[in-house]
Design a protein around this motif. Structure first.
Motif, short mmCIF file in Angstrom:
data_model
loop_
_atom_site.label_atom_id
_atom_site.label_comp_id
_atom_site.label_asym_id
_atom_site.label_seq_id
_atom_site.Cartn_x
_atom_site.Cartn_y
_atom_site.Cartn_z
N GLY A 24 0.74 -1.14 -0.20
CA GLY A 24 -0.09 0.16 0.11
C GLY A 24 1.05 0.78 -0.25
N ASP A 25 0.25 2.47 0.16
CA ASP A 25 0.80 3.23 0.46
C ASP A 25 1.96 3.41 1.63
N LEU A 26 2.79 3.50 2.08
CA LEU A 26 3.79 3.40 2.83
C LEU A 26 3.89 4.96 3.46
N PHE A 27 4.12 5.88 2.15
CA PHE A 27 4.97 7.06 3.29
C PHE A 27 3.25 7.76 3.00
N LYS A 28 2.68 7.79 2.52
CA LYS A 28 1.20 8.32 2.60
C LYS A 28 1.78 10.14 1.33
N GLY A 29 2.53 9.94 0.14
CA GLY A 29 2.50 11.36 -0.79
C GLY A 29 4.01 11.70 0.28
N SER A 30 4.53 11.30 0.64
CA SER A 30 5.41 12.40 1.37
C SER A 30 7.19 11.83 1.07
N ALA A 31 7.81 12.61 0.07
CA ALA A 31 8.81 12.61 -0.76
C ALA A 31 9.61 12.27 0.35
N GLN A 32 10.37 12.97 1.59
CA GLN A 32 10.99 12.72 2.55
C GLN A 32 11.31 11.46 3.18
N ARG A 33 9.66 11.27 3.43
CA ARG A 33 9.70 10.29 4.28
C ARG A 33 10.53 8.54 3.34
N ARG A 34 9.72 8.79 1.98
CA ARG A 34 10.32 7.58 1.14
C ARG A 34 11.95 7.76 1.23
N ASN A 35 12.55 9.30 0.41
CA ASN A 35 13.97 8.93 0.89
C ASN A 35 14.52 8.66 1.85
N GLU A 36 14.06 8.79 3.63
CA GLU A 36 14.79 8.24 4.58
C GLU A 36 14.41 6.50 4.47
N ALA A 37 13.62 6.10 3.79
CA ALA A 37 13.80 4.71 3.56
C ALA A 37 14.33 3.77 3.27
N ASP A 38 15.15 4.73 1.72
CA ASP A 38 16.02 4.60 1.06
C ASP A 38 17.49 4.16 1.33
N LEU A 39 18.02 3.41 1.84
CA LEU A 39 19.31 2.79 2.61
C LEU A 39 20.49 3.94 1.47
#
Length: 382
Positions: free
Chosen positions: A285-300
Motif C-alpha cells: 500500500g502507500d507506506l509514505f502517504k505521499g511524502s517524498a522525504q519519508r520515501r527518501n529516508e527509507a532508501d538506504l
C-alpha cells in the motif's frame, strides 16, 4: 482442510491429472468446427491450465511456506484491533507469551534436554506501545539452563524472514536453532537468545518495517516493543552492544534499515540478500502517504549519501550471480559507506533468492554476528 494440508495438495493434483486425462479423451469429440465445439475446447484448456497452476501453486507454497492459511492468502482474517494480553513484569512491561514448544533439530541436538540442546518456544509478542502483535519463536541456548550460567544475561539476535514468509521457515527451512547449536558446540558462536519473527506485525500488509503515517507503527514495534517484551521475559542483556538484527530478503532490508535508523538499539546487523529500498506494491500500500522525504529516508543508499552515517557494523551476504542486481547494488552500498559505519560483505559466486542460498550463508553470518555481540563472560554474575 487447511491451505497447507497434504489432503488439499493431493486432491488438487488428482483434479489436475483428471482434467488433463479428460481433455485428451474428449478432444476428438471437440474437433468439430461448430461454435459449441470451439467453446468446449476453450473450456477444456482453461480448466486444465487452472488445475495445473493450482497444483503447482500449492506445491510452491508448501515448499516455501509463503502463506499458512486461507485467511492469510486471501487477506480475510481478523483485521480488527489487536487484543493485548496483560502479562507484565514487576515494572509493568508486557511479557512474551509462550504458546507452544518445538524440538531442536540438527546441529548435534541431544534429545529434549534443554541443558544440552537448548529450547525452542513458540511465542506471541504483543506491543504495549503500538498495539501490534506477531507470533514467532524464541530459541534459548543450552547455557541458559545450565547452573553455572544462572547469573548470566545473554545477548539477543532478532531474526526476520522475508515477506510473505512465516516465522516457522526460520526453524524448519533455515533451522537457525540447529545452526546456532552446531556453532556453539564448535566454539564458533557465543550462547545467544534468538527471537525469530516475520517482518510485518500488521498482516496482511507488508509494512517494510516502517512507521506508516496513520497506520501500523512497525518500526516502533521492532525497536521498542519487542526489546522491551524480551527483556521483561528472558534473562538477556540490556546493553545495546549485545543486541543485533538479522534477516533474509525483506528481513534483510529491515535489519539494515533498523540498524541505520536506530543504532542505539541495534548497532549490529546482517542482511542475507536484502534489498536497499522499500518495496512499493499492492501488498505494501502507500507506506509514505505521499511524502517524498519519508520515501527518501527509507532508501538506504539515499541515507548513506545525504545523512550522517551511523556507528554500526553490518554484514551484507548474498551472491554475485543469480539474484538480479544484488551484486551491483551491494557494491554501490559498500562504496558509499564510510567511517564510523563498518561494512563487511560475503559473496557466493552463484545462487538464487532462496532458502538454499541463505542456508549456505547462515553459518558464517552467525559466526560474524557473534563476534560483534558483547556479552558477560560465561558463569560470572551480572
Amino acid at each position: 482442510m487447511g491451505l497447507t494440508s497434504h489432503k488439499v495438495l493431493a486432491l488438487t493434483v488428482l483434479v489436475a491429472v483428471a482434467a488433463m486425462a479428460g481433455t485428451v479423451w474428449l478432444w476428438p469429440r471437440l474437433s468439430k468446427r461448430s461454435w459449441q465445439a470451439v467453446l468446449g475446447r476453450i473450456g477444456a484448456l482453461l480448466a486444465t491450465q487452472l488445475a495445473v497452476l493450482a497444483a503447482l501453486g500449492l506445491v510452491a507454497n508448501n515448499y516455501f511456506a509463503f502463506y499458512s492459511s486461507w485467511d492469510d492468502l486471501l487477506g480475510t482474517g481478523d483485521n480488527g484491533p489487536v487484543v493485548i494480553q496483560n502479562k507484565v513484569d514487576a515494572s509493568g512491561r508486557l511479557r512474551v507469551e509462550t504458546i507452544g514448544h518445538a524440538e531442536v533439530q540438527g546441529g548435534g541436538a541431544l534429545g529434549r534436554d534443554p541443558g544440552k540442546s537448548g529450547e525452542i518456544r513458540e511465542v506471541r509478542i504483543d506491543g504495549a506501545t503500538t498495539r501490534l502483535s506477531t507470533e514467532g519463536y524464541v530459541y534459548l541456548p543450552p547455557q541458559y539452563f545450565q547452573p553455572e550460567y544462572a547469573q548470566t544475561k545473554f545477548p539477543v539476535l532478532i531474526v526476520s524472514t522475508g515477506f510473505p514468509g512465516i516465522a516457522k521457515n526460520l526453524v524448519t527451512r533455515l533451522n537457525y536453532p540447529g545452526a546456532a547449536l552446531k556453532l556453539l558446540q564448535e566454539g564458533r558462536m557465543q550462547p545467544t537468545v534468538m527471537v525469530l519473527v516475520r517482518p510485518s506485525p500488521a498482516l496482511p500488509q507488508d509494512t517494510e518495517c516502517e512507521d506508516v503515517p496513520g497506520g501500523p507503527q512497525s518500526e516502533t514495534y521492532f525497536t521498542k516493543d519487542v526489546p522491551s517484551a524480551v527483556q521483561a521475559t528472558f534473562r538477556v542483556s540490556s546493553d545495546p552492544q549485545s543486541w543485533a538484527f538479522m534477516g533474509n530478503s525483506t528481513g534483510g532490508y529491515c535489519a539494515l534499515k533498523l540498524a541505520m535508523r536506530h543504532p542505539e538499539v541495534f548497532p549490529t546487523a546482517v542482511s542475507l540478500s536484502g534489498y536497499y529500498q522499500a518495496a512499493e506494491d499492492p501488498t505494501t500500500g502507500d507506506l509514505f502517504k505521499g511524502s517524498a522525504q519519508r520515501r527518501n529516508e527509507a532508501d538506504l543508499m539515499w541515507r548513506l549519501k545525504n545523512l550522517p552515517q551511523p556507528k554500526v557494523a553490518v554484514l551484507l551476504a548474498g551472491t554475485r550471480e543469480g539474484d538480479g542486481d544484488y551484486r551491483r547494488e551491494t557494491e554501490a552500498f559498500v562504496a558509499a559507506a564510510h567511517s564510523p559505519m563498518k561494512v563487511s560483505y560475503s559473496m557466493l559466486e552463484t545462487g538464487g533468492h532462496n532458502f538454499e542460498t541463505w542456508s549456505r550463508l547462515l553459518p558464517s553470518s552467525l559466526e560474524w554476528i557473534s563476534q560483534h555481540l558483547a556479552a558477560p563472560a560465561a558463569g560470572r554474575p551480572v
